[in-house]
Design a protein around this motif. Structure first.
Motif, PDB file in Angstrom:
ATOM      1  N   ARG A 146      -1.753  22.105 -46.068  1.00 45.43           N
ATOM      2  CA  ARG A 146      -0.845  23.136 -46.591  1.00 45.43           C
ATOM      3  C   ARG A 146      -1.222  24.508 -46.049  1.00 45.43           C
ATOM      4  NH1 ARG A 146      -1.187  19.935 -51.347  1.00 45.43           N
ATOM      5  NH2 ARG A 146      -2.905  21.206 -52.158  1.00 45.43           N
ATOM      6  N   ALA A 147      -2.538  24.788 -45.998  1.00 43.71           N
ATOM      7  CA  ALA A 147      -2.994  26.072 -45.455  1.00 43.71           C
ATOM      8  C   ALA A 147      -2.674  26.167 -43.963  1.00 43.71           C
ATOM      9  CB  ALA A 147      -4.493  26.237 -45.686  1.00 43.71           C
ATOM     10  N   ALA A 148      -2.841  25.057 -43.234  1.00 48.88           N
ATOM     11  CA  ALA A 148      -2.540  25.061 -41.797  1.00 48.88           C
ATOM     12  C   ALA A 148      -1.053  25.289 -41.556  1.00 48.88           C
ATOM     13  CB  ALA A 148      -2.998  23.747 -41.164  1.00 48.88           C
ATOM     14  N   ARG A 149      -0.205  24.654 -42.387  1.00 48.75           N
ATOM     15  CA  ARG A 149       1.242  24.865 -42.243  1.00 48.75           C
ATOM     16  C   ARG A 149       1.609  26.321 -42.514  1.00 48.75           C
ATOM     17  NH1 ARG A 149       1.685  19.531 -44.455  1.00 48.75           N
ATOM     18  NH2 ARG A 149       1.764  20.372 -46.576  1.00 48.75           N
ATOM     19  N   ALA A 150       0.969  26.904 -43.533  1.00 44.38           N
ATOM     20  CA  ALA A 150       1.254  28.308 -43.845  1.00 44.38           C
ATOM     21  C   ALA A 150       0.818  29.214 -42.699  1.00 44.38           C
ATOM     22  CB  ALA A 150       0.534  28.711 -45.134  1.00 44.38           C
ATOM     23  N   GLU A 151      -0.345  28.902 -42.111  1.00 47.64           N
ATOM     24  CA  GLU A 151      -0.829  29.714 -40.996  1.00 47.64           C
ATOM     25  C   GLU A 151       0.080  29.551 -39.775  1.00 47.64           C
ATOM     26  OE1 GLU A 151      -4.992  30.610 -38.551  1.00 47.64           O
ATOM     27  OE2 GLU A 151      -4.850  28.901 -39.930  1.00 47.64           O
ATOM     28  N   GLY A 152       0.483  28.307 -39.485  1.00 46.30           N
ATOM     29  CA  GLY A 152       1.372  28.083 -38.356  1.00 46.30           C
ATOM     30  C   GLY A 152       2.710  28.766 -38.552  1.00 46.30           C
ATOM     31  N   TRP A 153       3.263  28.694 -39.771  1.00 47.52           N
ATOM     32  CA  TRP A 153       4.531  29.349 -40.066  1.00 47.52           C
ATOM     33  C   TRP A 153       4.414  30.853 -39.879  1.00 47.52           C
ATOM     34  CZ3 TRP A 153       6.064  32.827 -43.926  1.00 47.52           C
ATOM     35  CH2 TRP A 153       7.445  33.006 -44.069  1.00 47.52           C
ATOM     36  N   GLN A 154       3.322  31.425 -40.402  1.00 49.49           N
ATOM     37  CA  GLN A 154       3.128  32.863 -40.266  1.00 49.49           C
ATOM     38  C   GLN A 154       3.007  33.270 -38.797  1.00 49.49           C
ATOM     39  OE1 GLN A 154      -0.677  34.355 -40.730  1.00 49.49           O
ATOM     40  NE2 GLN A 154      -0.125  36.433 -41.244  1.00 49.49           N
ATOM     41  N   ASN A 155       2.183  32.542 -38.033  1.00 52.12           N
ATOM     42  CA  ASN A 155       1.984  32.883 -36.628  1.00 52.12           C
ATOM     43  C   ASN A 155       3.284  32.738 -35.840  1.00 52.12           C
ATOM     44  OD1 ASN A 155      -0.703  33.417 -37.050  1.00 52.12           O
ATOM     45  ND2 ASN A 155      -1.410  31.395 -36.415  1.00 52.12           N
ATOM     46  N   GLY A 156       4.055  31.681 -36.136  1.00 50.93           N
ATOM     47  CA  GLY A 156       5.310  31.476 -35.422  1.00 50.93           C
ATOM     48  C   GLY A 156       6.314  32.576 -35.677  1.00 50.93           C
ATOM     49  N   VAL A 157       6.477  32.958 -36.935  1.00 50.16           N
ATOM     50  CA  VAL A 157       7.449  34.001 -37.270  1.00 50.16           C
ATOM     51  C   VAL A 157       7.020  35.346 -36.674  1.00 50.16           C
ATOM     52  CG1 VAL A 157       8.487  35.307 -39.163  1.00 50.16           C
ATOM     53  CG2 VAL A 157       8.219  32.833 -39.354  1.00 50.16           C
ATOM     54  N   VAL A 158       5.714  35.656 -36.794  1.00 50.17           N
ATOM     55  CA  VAL A 158       5.221  36.919 -36.247  1.00 50.17           C
ATOM     56  C   VAL A 158       5.395  36.948 -34.732  1.00 50.17           C
ATOM     57  CG1 VAL A 158       3.147  38.308 -35.863  1.00 50.17           C
ATOM     58  CG2 VAL A 158       3.630  37.388 -38.133  1.00 50.17           C
ATOM     59  N   LEU A 159       5.119  35.814 -34.075  1.00 49.94           N
ATOM     60  CA  LEU A 159       5.280  35.752 -32.622  1.00 49.94           C
ATOM     61  C   LEU A 159       6.749  35.962 -32.225  1.00 49.94           C
ATOM     62  CD1 LEU A 159       3.833  35.258 -29.937  1.00 49.94           C
ATOM     63  CD2 LEU A 159       4.302  32.823 -30.208  1.00 49.94           C
ATOM     64  N   ALA A 160       7.658  35.374 -32.984  1.00 52.90           N
ATOM     65  CA  ALA A 160       9.088  35.548 -32.687  1.00 52.90           C
ATOM     66  C   ALA A 160       9.507  37.011 -32.858  1.00 52.90           C
ATOM     67  CB  ALA A 160       9.914  34.652 -33.605  1.00 52.90           C
ATOM     68  N   LEU A 161       9.040  37.639 -33.950  1.00 50.58           N
ATOM     69  CA  LEU A 161       9.353  39.050 -34.163  1.00 50.58           C
ATOM     70  C   LEU A 161       8.782  39.916 -33.051  1.00 50.58           C
ATOM     71  CD1 LEU A 161       8.714  39.290 -38.021  1.00 50.58           C
ATOM     72  CD2 LEU A 161      10.926  39.396 -36.859  1.00 50.58           C
ATOM     73  N   THR A 162       7.537  39.590 -32.660  1.00 48.03           N
ATOM     74  CA  THR A 162       6.883  40.353 -31.608  1.00 48.03           C
ATOM     75  C   THR A 162       7.622  40.205 -30.280  1.00 48.03           C
ATOM     76  OG1 THR A 162       4.738  40.060 -32.678  1.00 48.03           O
ATOM     77  CG2 THR A 162       4.722  40.680 -30.360  1.00 48.03           C
ATOM     78  N   GLY A 163       7.994  38.974 -29.937  1.00 49.40           N
ATOM     79  CA  GLY A 163       8.740  38.749 -28.703  1.00 49.40           C
ATOM     80  C   GLY A 163      10.059  39.494 -28.679  1.00 49.40           C
TER      81      GLY A 163
END
Length: 590
Positions: free
Chosen positions: A238-255
């Motif tokens: 669950r923690a890994a999914r939350a971290e992956g979700w956070q990193n993915g969304v932040v990366l999309a916003l950054t891009g």
């Protein structure tokens, strides 16, 4: 020692402030590295406008040499900055571990209440590591801010609209990253809690492996750990999914943000507001911005996990003490006179007991819980719920627990051995001088007939205590005598051998008052008789309580106090109680 006001935030603040110099050095060097990284696209743009567009070979060579120098500085600053930050991070984690160990070992107790030993160990290792790593996160975060600031400044010089776009957009991205880290923080806390529980269960099962095998309960133990391990795995996922979700969304916003910067720069170049070299520099800076913005996402994730770990560390540091130190001092010298007046705790109810200085008294109980409660009172692990316990007329509640334990030693039935040799375990309470490594071997090993494989611990000769506890026989059966390693928790020894070494340690400590609980449950009757005589001889003139139902030990006592249903039911010599008291006879001889 931490007070009850300790919070997760204060733990993080202390970890960072305690390494101010390391953070400053690491952040400065890392910021220098980011400055160099930001200069690279700017220099390339200058090369295009100054050398390529003008076909100036000399300028091209000069600017290429400048680029080489920048890359050399980049490599050096990165290496030195990471080294300084890693060192500060490890030192911060080490200090957190020291503070945790200090709280757990605090004589007042209370830190381990409600936690398995493995759970405390997990907090002192994994959680302390995460708290320490926040120093690295701060260093990386500062370097990211430096990179973003330099990029924005360079873009402002190239074009005010581009610079303003970066300056206004970066705080918005940081704020969004902080909001996205909230779920990760909560799930990271749950992950660490489950991991600590799994570690505690594993340590508990390993320590009781022999017992589990003896009663055939291996399958039940495996099933229990499997359930705990699955819960821990689920929390980790669950923690890994939350971290992956956070990193993915932040990366999309950054891009998306970087694409916007590149689009604005391209329109400015087409309109002639900036040169070709400035466009290349702007696009390069926009691409470079991806690094500091990714750094911000990484730092947010690290802080989320560190806050969860810091909260768990704070819970241990702020745990209320089990007992509160008093303001009185031990008398000099300690005679060893004990007095219990109407003591009630757990299974004990209104126990009155007087032990004269130098007396050897046996205490037999019909309930194991009563014996355990008595040990907790005498060792001041807990204070009585009713009544008082006195040493030489001074209530134990008036003494500092650390000072009390210099006079009273309570040797529990399940006392653990430590990794090391037999001799090192027996002499564990001895002060160790600075030149301990050069001390000559003591006589205990010579008596045991062991080979000389290294120096024995310095201090008093452990031989007499080992002989009184029949631990000298243990040493003689081992390959290197008293210098033989006993393994973790003494698991290289049998149960009876561990008991004898633990008893020798308690005797060798030489406290004015010694309370021993069931020290011979795993030895044969012949050895038990020898231990009983040796213990009496060794403790002559010093107060000793034998809390046990062993007839062999009770027979050597000056008198026996029989506690039935939590109260003192009878007192007298062992032989008289066996003859006259049916309840005592049943408790001791059955």
């Amino acid at each position: 020692m931490a007070e009850q006001g300790t919070s997760g935030r204060s733990v993080l603040g202390k970890a960072i402030s305690g390494q101010r110099r390391g953070v400053a050095v690491g952040a400065t060097l890392a910021a220098g590295h980011q400055l160099g990284e930001a200069l690279v696209p700017v220099l390339i743009g200058v090369v295009i406008d100054d050398a390529v567009a003008g076909a100036d070979a000399g300028a091209l060579v000069r600017w290429l040499l400048v680029l080489v120098a920048v890359y050399v500085l980049l490599a050096l600053s990165f290496r030195m900055g990471v080294r300084a930050a890693e060192r500060a991070s490890e030192l911060a984690a080490h200090r957190v571990r020291l503070e945790l160990v200090g709280r757990v070992l605090d004589p007042r107790g209370g830190a381990e209440r409600g936690r398995l030993p493995g759970a405390v160990a997990n907090i002192a290792t994994e959680d302390a590591r995460r708290v320490g790593y926040v120093v690295m996160a701060v260093t990386i975060g500062v370097s990211g801010l430096a990179g973003a600031a330099v990029s924005a400044a360079a873009l402002l010089l190239i074009s005010v609209p581009l610079g303003l776009l970066v300056l206004l957009g970066t705080p918005v991205l940081l704020w969004l990253g902080h909001l996205l880290s909230r779920p990760l923080e909560h799930r990271s806390a749950a992950e660490q809690e489950q991991a600590a529980n799994a570690s505690g269960v594993a340590a508990d099962l390993i320590s009781g492996m022999r017992v589990l095998k003896g009663i055939g309960a291996q399958d039940a133990a495996v099933a229990r750990y499997r359930r705990t391990s699955r819960d821990s795995l689920a929390a980790t996922l669950r923690a890994a999914r939350a971290e992956g979700w956070q990193n993915g969304v932040v990366l999309a916003l950054t891009g998306g943000f970087i694409a916007l910067v590149a689009l604005v720069g391209g329109r400015l170049a087409l309109s002639g507001d900036i040169t070709l070299g400035e466009l290349v520099a702007a696009v390069g800076l926009a691409q470079f911005l991806l690094t500091p913005l990714q750094v911000f996402a990484y730092v947010n994730a690290e802080f989320a996990q560190a806050r969860a770990s810091a909260a768990r560390v704070a819970e241990v540091l702020a745990a209320p003490p089990a007992v509160v130190p008093g303001g009185r001092r031990l008398p000099e010298p300690v005679r060893g006179e004990l007095r219990l007046r109407g003591v009630g705790l757990g299974a004990l109810a209104e126990v009155d007991l007087a032990v004269a200085a130098g007396e050897l008294v046996g205490v037999a109980t019909t309930e194991p819980a009563a014996a355990e409660a008595l040990l907790r009172c005498l060792g001041r692990v807990e204070d009585p719920e009713a009544g008082t316990v006195e040493l030489d007329g001074v209530p134990l509640t008036g003494l500092d627990p650390a000072e009390l334990r210099t006079a009273v030693l309570v040797a529990a039935h399940d006392a653990d051995l430590f990794a090391g040799t037999v001799a090192e375990n027996v002499t564990a309470a001895d002060p160790v001088p600075a030149d301990a490594g050069s001390a000559d071997a003591g006589s205990a090993d010579a008596k045991a007939g062991g080979a000389r494989t290294g120096p024995e611990p310095p201090g008093r000769d452990p031989g007499p205590a080992m002989a009184a506890a029949a631990a000298d026989e243990v040493a003689r059966t081992l390959p290197h005598g008293a210098r033989t390693e006993v393994g973790e928790a003494g698991r290289a020894l049998s149960g009876g051998q561990r008991q004898r070494v633990a008893l020798a340690r308690a005797l060798h400590a030489g406290r004015p008052v010694l309370v021993v609980h069931d020290p011979t449950t795993a030895v044969d009757v012949v050895t038990e008789a020898r231990i009983a005589e040796g213990l009496r001889a060794f403790r002559t003139g010093r107060t000793t309580l034998l809390v046990t139902n062993s007839p062999a030990l009770l027979a050597v006592a000056d008198r026996v106090v029989f506690v039935d249903a939590g109260r003192v039911a009878a007192t007298g010599p062992h032989a008289d109680l066996v003859r006259d008291d049916a309840a005592y006879r049943t408790a001791v001889l059955a």
